[in-house]
Design a protein around this motif. Sequence first.
Motif, PDB file in Angstrom:
ATOM      1  N   GLY A 125      -3.557 -74.179  21.554  1.00  0.00           N
ATOM      2  CA  GLY A 125      -2.092 -74.522  21.848  1.00  0.00           C
ATOM      3  C   GLY A 125      -1.957 -75.344  23.081  1.00  0.00           C
ATOM      4  O   GLY A 125      -2.810 -76.050  23.573  1.00  0.00           O
ATOM      5  N   ASP A 126      -0.828 -75.014  23.739  1.00  0.00           N
ATOM      6  CA  ASP A 126      -0.699 -76.120  24.868  1.00  0.00           C
ATOM      7  C   ASP A 126      -0.881 -75.672  26.309  1.00  0.00           C
ATOM      8  O   ASP A 126      -0.840 -76.400  27.283  1.00  0.00           O
ATOM      9  CB  ASP A 126       0.959 -76.224  25.022  1.00  0.00           C
ATOM     10  N   THR A 127      -1.309 -74.078  26.363  1.00  0.00           N
ATOM     11  CA  THR A 127      -1.846 -73.620  27.448  1.00  0.00           C
ATOM     12  C   THR A 127      -3.243 -73.092  27.345  1.00  0.00           C
ATOM     13  O   THR A 127      -3.705 -72.992  26.176  1.00  0.00           O
ATOM     14  CB  THR A 127      -0.996 -72.452  28.003  1.00  0.00           C
TER      15      THR A 127
ATOM     16  N   SER B 290      -5.377 -82.995  28.640  1.00  0.00           N
ATOM     17  CA  SER B 290      -4.477 -84.047  28.526  1.00  0.00           C
ATOM     18  C   SER B 290      -4.600 -84.528  26.898  1.00  0.00           C
ATOM     19  O   SER B 290      -5.642 -84.233  26.291  1.00  0.00           O
ATOM     20  CB  SER B 290      -4.649 -85.084  29.261  1.00  0.00           C
ATOM     21  N   THR B 291      -3.471 -85.175  26.449  1.00  0.00           N
ATOM     22  CA  THR B 291      -3.492 -85.323  25.008  1.00  0.00           C
ATOM     23  C   THR B 291      -4.709 -86.450  24.591  1.00  0.00           C
ATOM     24  O   THR B 291      -4.842 -86.557  23.529  1.00  0.00           O
ATOM     25  CB  THR B 291      -1.953 -86.019  24.639  1.00  0.00           C
TER      26      THR B 291
ATOM     27  N   ALA C  50      -1.990 -75.183  32.509  1.00  0.00           N
ATOM     28  CA  ALA C  50      -1.538 -76.340  31.671  1.00  0.00           C
ATOM     29  C   ALA C  50      -3.125 -76.664  30.879  1.00  0.00           C
ATOM     30  O   ALA C  50      -4.092 -76.496  31.493  1.00  0.00           O
ATOM     31  CB  ALA C  50      -1.242 -77.450  32.438  1.00  0.00           C
ATOM     32  N   HIS C  51      -2.911 -77.194  29.711  1.00  0.00           N
ATOM     33  CA  HIS C  51      -4.162 -77.475  28.995  1.00  0.00           C
ATOM     34  C   HIS C  51      -4.667 -78.905  29.268  1.00  0.00           C
ATOM     35  O   HIS C  51      -3.846 -79.605  29.876  1.00  0.00           O
ATOM     36  CB  HIS C  51      -3.639 -77.384  27.125  1.00  0.00           C
TER      37      HIS C  51
ATOM     38  N   ARG D  46      -8.509 -72.090  24.158  1.00  0.00           N
ATOM     39  CA  ARG D  46      -8.054 -73.504  24.348  1.00  0.00           C
ATOM     40  C   ARG D  46      -6.929 -73.719  23.160  1.00  0.00           C
ATOM     41  O   ARG D  46      -6.614 -74.971  23.145  1.00  0.00           O
ATOM     42  CB  ARG D  46      -9.163 -74.324  24.254  1.00  0.00           C
TER      43      ARG D  46
END
Length: 163
Positions: A135-137, A157-158, A154-155, A133
């Motif tokens: 990074g962004d992906t 949500s922020t 995709a990872h 998990r």
Amino acid sequence: MSNGISVLQTFRGALVGLPLSHLWRGHGSAIFLEFGHLTPRTPRSGEAGNPQGEFGLMVEWSWRIENRTAVLCGSWSNEQLWEPTFDLLRNRAVVDFSLAGRLPEVVVAMAEDHYVSSFMTAEGDPSWALFDRRGDTLRTLSVRDGSLTVSVTAHKSTDGAVE
């Protein structure tokens, strides 16, 4: 399989040395091991969920926890053994991550000679997945059609909400 081995080495290199920060039980006998820094999760219900580590390992069923000389408990053991055995693993560092068997089963070696192993006992592929998990992906290592596979999505949500 050489590509599978290089993928395994990439995951292993990042996972070795991380502590088992959280271990929780999912539905039935599924277990989830969360490694490294934890991030809180809030499901859509608004209730606090189990935190996620930098890496997570899900073993859906057929798993066991061993020490150097014996199986301490497993997915078919008396459930009263589970939590005390889980406590033996918490906060121990990963010393190795490997695969065993013709159909790849995961083996996580923890400090002080403790091990978590998957072993599928029903038809189909071994039922485990390792989630990276960072990074962004989201990179997921699992078994499909008897071979290692990596999927990238995709990872989260922020805001940390589970998607």
